[in-house]
Structures are given as C-alpha cells and as structure tokens.
Design a protein around this motif. Sequence first.
Motif, PDB file in Angstrom:
ATOM      1  N   HIS A  51       0.828  -1.211   0.000  1.00 52.43           N
ATOM      2  CA  HIS A  51       0.000   0.000   0.000  1.00 52.43           C
ATOM      3  C   HIS A  51       0.861   1.259   0.000  1.00 52.43           C
ATOM      4  O   HIS A  51       0.639   2.192  -0.792  1.00 52.43           O
ATOM      5  CB  HIS A  51      -0.912  -0.036   1.234  1.00 52.43           C
ATOM      6  N   LEU A  52       1.869   1.293   0.855  1.00 53.44           N
ATOM      7  CA  LEU A  52       2.727   2.477   0.948  1.00 53.44           C
ATOM      8  C   LEU A  52       3.616   2.627  -0.284  1.00 53.44           C
ATOM      9  O   LEU A  52       3.904   3.754  -0.718  1.00 53.44           O
ATOM     10  CB  LEU A  52       3.583   2.391   2.218  1.00 53.44           C
ATOM     11  N   LEU A  53       4.066   1.513  -0.855  1.00 59.54           N
ATOM     12  CA  LEU A  53       4.862   1.581  -2.087  1.00 59.54           C
ATOM     13  C   LEU A  53       4.029   2.146  -3.233  1.00 59.54           C
ATOM     14  O   LEU A  53       4.530   2.939  -4.047  1.00 59.54           O
ATOM     15  CB  LEU A  53       5.396   0.194  -2.450  1.00 59.54           C
ATOM     16  N   LEU A  54       2.764   1.747  -3.301  1.00 57.21           N
ATOM     17  CA  LEU A  54       1.879   2.277  -4.331  1.00 57.21           C
ATOM     18  C   LEU A  54       1.675   3.787  -4.148  1.00 57.21           C
ATOM     19  O   LEU A  54       1.723   4.557  -5.126  1.00 57.21           O
ATOM     20  CB  LEU A  54       0.538   1.552  -4.281  1.00 57.21           C
ATOM     21  N   ILE A  55       1.470   4.212  -2.902  1.00 55.77           N
ATOM     22  CA  ILE A  55       1.304   5.645  -2.629  1.00 55.77           C
ATOM     23  C   ILE A  55       2.577   6.412  -3.002  1.00 55.77           C
ATOM     24  O   ILE A  55       2.514   7.513  -3.572  1.00 55.77           O
ATOM     25  CB  ILE A  55       0.959   5.864  -1.146  1.00 55.77           C
ATOM     26  N   PHE A  56       3.733   5.829  -2.686  1.00 56.27           N
ATOM     27  CA  PHE A  56       5.006   6.480  -3.026  1.00 56.27           C
ATOM     28  C   PHE A  56       5.135   6.667  -4.537  1.00 56.27           C
ATOM     29  O   PHE A  56       5.516   7.743  -5.020  1.00 56.27           O
ATOM     30  CB  PHE A  56       6.172   5.644  -2.497  1.00 56.27           C
ATOM     31  N   GLY A  57       4.792   5.624  -5.304  1.00 58.83           N
ATOM     32  CA  GLY A  57       4.885   5.722  -6.751  1.00 58.83           C
ATOM     33  C   GLY A  57       3.918   6.749  -7.335  1.00 58.83           C
ATOM     34  O   GLY A  57       4.286   7.547  -8.200  1.00 58.83           O
ATOM     35  N   LEU A  58       2.683   6.757  -6.837  1.00 64.88           N
ATOM     36  CA  LEU A  58       1.691   7.716  -7.328  1.00 64.88           C
ATOM     37  C   LEU A  58       2.065   9.146  -6.943  1.00 64.88           C
ATOM     38  O   LEU A  58       1.852  10.081  -7.727  1.00 64.88           O
ATOM     39  CB  LEU A  58       0.311   7.368  -6.774  1.00 64.88           C
ATOM     40  N   SER A  59       2.636   9.314  -5.751  1.00 65.78           N
ATOM     41  CA  SER A  59       3.068  10.651  -5.326  1.00 65.78           C
ATOM     42  C   SER A  59       4.208  11.162  -6.206  1.00 65.78           C
ATOM     43  O   SER A  59       4.224  12.339  -6.597  1.00 65.78           O
ATOM     44  CB  SER A  59       3.498  10.619  -3.859  1.00 65.78           C
ATOM     45  N   ALA A  60       5.161  10.281  -6.508  1.00 69.37           N
ATOM     46  CA  ALA A  60       6.267  10.672  -7.389  1.00 69.37           C
ATOM     47  C   ALA A  60       5.756  11.048  -8.774  1.00 69.37           C
ATOM     48  O   ALA A  60       6.224  12.022  -9.384  1.00 69.37           O
ATOM     49  CB  ALA A  60       7.272   9.524  -7.484  1.00 69.37           C
ATOM     50  N   LEU A  61       4.774  10.295  -9.273  1.00 67.65           N
ATOM     51  CA  LEU A  61       4.194  10.601 -10.580  1.00 67.65           C
ATOM     52  C   LEU A  61       3.468  11.946 -10.548  1.00 67.65           C
ATOM     53  O   LEU A  61       3.605  12.760 -11.476  1.00 67.65           O
ATOM     54  CB  LEU A  61       3.236   9.487 -10.983  1.00 67.65           C
ATOM     55  N   ALA A  62       2.708  12.194  -9.484  1.00 69.56           N
ATOM     56  CA  ALA A  62       1.990  13.463  -9.375  1.00 69.56           C
ATOM     57  C   ALA A  62       2.948  14.644  -9.301  1.00 69.56           C
ATOM     58  O   ALA A  62       2.711  15.701  -9.916  1.00 69.56           O
ATOM     59  CB  ALA A  62       1.080  13.434  -8.143  1.00 69.56           C
ATOM     60  N   ARG A  63       4.036  14.495  -8.543  1.00 71.34           N
ATOM     61  CA  ARG A  63       5.032  15.578  -8.445  1.00 71.34           C
ATOM     62  C   ARG A  63       5.684  15.840  -9.800  1.00 71.34           C
ATOM     63  O   ARG A  63       5.920  16.992 -10.180  1.00 71.34           O
ATOM     64  CB  ARG A  63       6.091  15.219  -7.406  1.00 71.34           C
ATOM     65  N   ALA A  64       5.979  14.771 -10.545  1.00 74.24           N
ATOM     66  CA  ALA A  64       6.610  14.932 -11.850  1.00 74.24           C
ATOM     67  C   ALA A  64       5.672  15.633 -12.830  1.00 74.24           C
ATOM     68  O   ALA A  64       6.084  16.520 -13.587  1.00 74.24           O
ATOM     69  CB  ALA A  64       7.025  13.562 -12.387  1.00 74.24           C
ATOM     70  N   LEU A  65       4.387  15.252 -12.809  1.00 76.46           N
ATOM     71  CA  LEU A  65       3.422  15.894 -13.700  1.00 76.46           C
ATOM     72  C   LEU A  65       3.223  17.364 -13.333  1.00 76.46           C
ATOM     73  O   LEU A  65       3.112  18.221 -14.219  1.00 76.46           O
ATOM     74  CB  LEU A  65       2.088  15.147 -13.634  1.00 76.46           C
ATOM     75  N   ALA A  66       3.169  17.653 -12.044  1.00 73.51           N
ATOM     76  CA  ALA A  66       3.015  19.041 -11.609  1.00 73.51           C
ATOM     77  C   ALA A  66       4.219  19.878 -12.018  1.00 73.51           C
ATOM     78  O   ALA A  66       4.081  21.045 -12.408  1.00 73.51           O
ATOM     79  CB  ALA A  66       2.815  19.090 -10.092  1.00 73.51           C
ATOM     80  N   HIS A  67       5.413  19.288 -11.936  1.00 68.00           N
ATOM     81  CA  HIS A  67       6.632  20.010 -12.327  1.00 68.00           C
ATOM     82  C   HIS A  67       6.638  20.286 -13.833  1.00 68.00           C
ATOM     83  O   HIS A  67       7.016  21.382 -14.276  1.00 68.00           O
ATOM     84  CB  HIS A  67       7.853  19.190 -11.929  1.00 68.00           C
ATOM     85  N   CYS A  68       6.204  19.299 -14.615  1.00 66.26           N
ATOM     86  CA  CYS A  68       6.166  19.491 -16.063  1.00 66.26           C
ATOM     87  C   CYS A  68       5.142  20.549 -16.463  1.00 66.26           C
ATOM     88  O   CYS A  68       5.345  21.306 -17.411  1.00 66.26           O
ATOM     89  CB  CYS A  68       5.842  18.169 -16.748  1.00 66.26           C
ATOM     90  N   ARG A  69       4.049  20.602 -15.730  1.00 65.71           N
ATOM     91  CA  ARG A  69       2.986  21.545 -16.075  1.00 65.71           C
ATOM     92  C   ARG A  69       3.327  22.966 -15.664  1.00 65.71           C
ATOM     93  O   ARG A  69       3.091  23.919 -16.420  1.00 65.71           O
ATOM     94  CB  ARG A  69       1.685  21.111 -15.416  1.00 65.71           C
ATOM     95  N   SER A  70       3.877  23.140 -14.471  1.00 65.52           N
ATOM     96  CA  SER A  70       4.142  24.490 -13.955  1.00 65.52           C
ATOM     97  C   SER A  70       5.544  24.985 -14.280  1.00 65.52           C
ATOM     98  O   SER A  70       5.763  26.192 -14.394  1.00 65.52           O
ATOM     99  CB  SER A  70       3.935  24.513 -12.441  1.00 65.52           C
ATOM    100  N   GLY A  71       6.489  24.072 -14.396  1.00 68.36           N
ATOM    101  CA  GLY A  71       7.874  24.458 -14.634  1.00 68.36           C
ATOM    102  C   GLY A  71       8.583  24.973 -13.401  1.00 68.36           C
ATOM    103  O   GLY A  71       9.751  25.373 -13.469  1.00 68.36           O
ATOM    104  N   ARG A  72       7.912  24.960 -12.256  1.00 66.96           N
ATOM    105  CA  ARG A  72       8.513  25.430 -11.015  1.00 66.96           C
ATOM    106  C   ARG A  72       9.369  24.335 -10.384  1.00 66.96           C
ATOM    107  O   ARG A  72       9.059  23.149 -10.523  1.00 66.96           O
ATOM    108  CB  ARG A  72       7.442  25.858 -10.029  1.00 66.96           C
TER     109      ARG A  72
END
Length: 296
Positions: A51-72
């Motif tokens: 469960h925690l490994l899945l959350i870690f992977g989804l969190s990393a994906l969300a951070r990467a997508l947010a970085h690509c979208r905002s550029g911050r």
Amino acid sequence: MAAGAGGAALGRAALAAPLVLLYYGFSIGITFYNKWLMKSFPFPLLVTLLHLLLIFGLSALARALAHCRSGRPRAALSWADCLRRAAPAALSTSLDIGLSNWSFLYVTVSLYTMTKSSAILFILLFSLLFKLEEVRVALLLVVLLIAGGLFMFTYKSTQFNAQGFVLVLCASFLGGIRWTLTQILMQKAELGLPLSISEKLFRFHEAGMLFSLEICILFLATHLLGDRLSLLNWLGFAVCLSGISLHVILKAMNSKGEEALKLHKEASSDPDLELLLRQTECGEEEEEDVETPQQH
C-alpha cells in the motif's frame, strides 16, 4: 434575485450530493474491505508495505506531472531534514496503518471503529506536549467523555478481543503522534512545505458528518457482519461521539478566534485599513444615534 440565488443553491447542492455519496462510500467501504482482505489474505504488514509503495509511486508521478505543467522547481528536503523531521512522521504513519490492518484479524468492525476514535485523545495529548494546544477545562471534559465512552463500549462486550483491542489502541496512539508530527512538519515554512487547510474543503468542523459516518459503519456491521452490541455499548458510543463533537466544536471556535485576531493585527499594522475600520465603526454609531430618537 431571490430566484437566482435559490437556483444557484440548488445547483451547488446537486453538485455536492455525488461528492458526499462518494465520500461516504469510500470511507465506509475501505473499513469493510480491509476487514474482508485481512480474513482472505492474513498478511497485514505485507499489505501495508504494498500500500505504501503504491502511494510512493503515485506521489512521485503526481510531483513529476506538476513540475512538467508548472515548470517550477519542486520542494525538496535534505537527507538531514528527512531523517530528523520527516522520518518520525513517516514511521508513525506506517506503523499506524500496519497495526490497524493487523487488528482486523481479531476485532470486529464495530470495536475497531470505536477504539480507533480514541486517536483524538492521543492527538490532544501530543498537541499539549508540543504546545500546539493550551490546557483548558473543556479539553479535560473531552478526554473524560471519549475515555468513558470507550470504556462503556468495551465493558462486558461479548465479542471483545484483548489482543486486537491492544493493536488498535497502539495504532491510535501512533496516529496521535502521526498527525501531530505531520502538522508540525507542514507548518515549517523554512522547509518549503507549508500547507493551508480550508474548512470549506474538508468540513472538519461539521460534527454531523462524523456522527452519521460512524453510525452507518456500526449499523452495517451489526446487520451485515453480525456484530452484537448491547444497550451499554450503544450508550458508550453516544458518550464517545459527544466528546469527539465537543472537540470539533472547540477547534472550530478557536479557529474563528485566531482568524479574528489575525485580521485585527493586520489592521493595526496597516494605517489605511485601520482608518477605514474606524470610519465604519463611527458610521455605525451615528446610525444608532439617529435611530434612537425615532424609536422613542
């Protein structure tokens, strides 16, 4: 305008209804699902790890997508901060979830729900230790109500299991540490992780939702899973929820008081805003003076 306002209110209610149903469905469903899963696959710590490994992977994906979208640039902690500040919160979180899942091997859903509610006691305890809360008589009343209600709920319960009860109680203790440390971590501005929580988004001040949610879980547990509750158990449930509701109300009142104090400080530091407030107060006083003779 009244018709327009009424239509807007109905529109918001129609939009909120599916969200409320989803919230109730997921909140109630996850409890019964975990109970079923632990009976079918009795490896709670492995399930927690996955469960925690899945959350870690989804969190990393969300951070990467947010970085690509905002550029911050993304907020990042040094290894020293991770070990000293984030690791205790992460460890208490994982143990809280792991022990909660483990307890499902022994306790009923109703006993789990009630015992898990005691987490508020430990949140209060650690909030006092870390000076996030001030000692007040009302808080002592909250502690007595929740502890007394939990005692009444477990006293002479026909389906009481000591091992499972201890596991849930330890999970609640760790939950108190978890949420207190998380609050401290999120409020550290120098770490780049400040978090603003909106009452309107999370509705943490509405005790009615907490009442109805726990009542639904206990009702379904007694009718679907065969949990047996005596009149004393139901009275304990009511006493415990009254303590939780009192705590929620106190938090809401304290939050409103802090907002008012913050606005007053901002007005004091801004001469233009303070002058505007004074003019408003003077205008209100003049209106009262004009209305008084007319009334006589």
